[in-house]
Scaffold this active site. Structure first.
Site, PDB file in Angstrom:
ATOM      1  CE  LYS A 139     -17.768  -0.434  -4.834  1.00 36.80           C
ATOM      2  NZ  LYS A 139     -18.849  -0.061  -3.984  1.00 36.80           N
TER       3      LYS A 139
ATOM      4  CE  LYS B 286      -9.709 -11.724  -1.586  1.00 40.86           C
ATOM      5  NZ  LYS B 286      -9.033 -11.743  -0.309  1.00 40.86           N
TER       6      LYS B 286
ATOM      7  CE  LYS C 294      -4.295  -1.654   1.991  1.00 38.78           C
ATOM      8  NZ  LYS C 294      -5.216  -1.566   3.103  1.00 38.78           N
TER       9      LYS C 294
END
Ligand code: SF4
Length: 330
Positions: free
Chosen positions: A196, A193, A111
């Site tokens: 969203k 996977k 991240k």
């Protein structure tokens, strides 16, 4: 009765990946364990966001979870920011967690690479995760195989705290993973996977037309260029997994025979999936529509879930503070 804790990001409407990979399992676990399910909005603010959007996504997630079958009488369903003990315990755990442990976390590496400016909250995210779990002294955490390593830091934190403040009889259990039976759900692009942020999802509350518009172009076995080409369901990452999740066993057998025998085209196969998929989601959509029409009811359910969670949270934090020499407000 053993305790379980699990958290979910307030990403808005639930998608089929969340539903199959986590929430459907939670619905059955709530009958077997003392269950705490948390919408982790403090985790969501470790990356850039808009307040109104976060409020909406948190509410939509709550509606999706309730509509999917989480029953406030059987579990505690709550929003993290409504239980302030989470952040208080996280601060305490921060003082016991070596910086090196946090810098090594793969989530942080992934991240932080995507952010222009990395905030300390992103680094400390796993400590808050440990506090989320240990606040309820949970024995088990339902996770997918790909999340097992995220639990390790919670075990390290429990071990460190116990060694320092409860050396004779451990106060915090070292939480164990409870593997989710459904394997990770691949998104409509067949690449990653369902997520969203990747835009490869089917929302569980989407209309039948919108779901069909997404299923129709979904990738299938690349060897099937035309209907007469035999296929292999095991090389069909999206549609076959959804058949196994939603269709009755006889339809799954038909898919296998008709795909390998080139009797069905992929559109026929997707059509055969649509009916059982919509049949399972129809009652969820109905319950969601009724909750959306009663916003006050959702607020009340979340408030009572937070109160239920706080009974345990206060007890744990009180014991932690007593053992650590931290006076409390009377
Ligand atoms: Fe996939 Fe069905 Fe097409 Fe076979 S027939 S490749 S299982 S969509």
């Amino acid at each position: 009765m053993s305790r379980i804790f699990s958290g979910i990001q307030p990403s808005g409407e639930l998608h089929v990946g969340n539903y199959l990979g986590a929430v459907k399992n939670w619905v059955s676990l709530q009958a077997q364990f003392e269950s705490f399910f948390c919408i982790v909005n403090y985790h969501a603010i470790t990356v850039p966001y808009e307040p109104d959007d976060l409020r909406r996504r948190t509410r939509d997630m709550a509606i999706g979870l309730l509509a999917s079958g989480l029953d406030p009488k059987r579990c505690a369903l709550f929003v993290q920011s409504q239980v302030p003990e989470h952040t208080e315990l996280a601060w305490i755990f921060n003082t016991l967690t070596p910086l090196g442990e946090l810098e090594r976390q793969t989530q942080f590496k992934e991240k932080s690479g995507r952010q222009e400016q990395v905030m300390a909250g992103l680094l400390n995210y796993p400590v808050l995760q440990a506090a989320d779990i240990l606040l309820y002294r949970a024995d088990l955490v339902p996770v997918g195989e790909d999340q097992v390593q995220h639990l390790e830091l919670s075990r390290v934190v429990a071990r460190n705290w116990n060694a320092r403040f409860a050396p004779d009889a451990p106060f915090f259990p070292e939480p164990q993973p409870k593997l989710t039976p459904t394997r990770r759900i691949v998104g409509l692009d067949g690449q990653a996977k369902m997520s969203k942020s990747l835009g490869n999802t089917i929302g569980i509350l989407e209309s039948p037309e919108a779901i069909w518009d997404k299923l129709r172009p979904a990738v299938t076995d690349p060897a099937r260029q035309r209907k007469s080409d035999p296929g292999d369901p095991d090389k069909c990452p999206v549609i076959y997994q959804l058949h196994r999740a939603f269709s009755p066993p006889e339809t799954v057998s038909e898919v296998e025979a008709n795909c390998r025998g080139a009797k069905w085209g992929c559109v026929d196969c997707k059509n055969a999936l649509l009916a059982p998929l919509l049949a399972e989601l129809a009652p969820v959509r109905e319950r969601a529509a009724s909750l959306e029409a009663n916003p006050g009811q959702v607020d009340e359910l979340l408030a009572s879930g937070a109160e239920k969670a706080r009974v345990v949270a206060r007890e744990t934090l009180h014991e932690v503070k007593v053992r650590m020499g931290l006076p409390e407000q009377r």
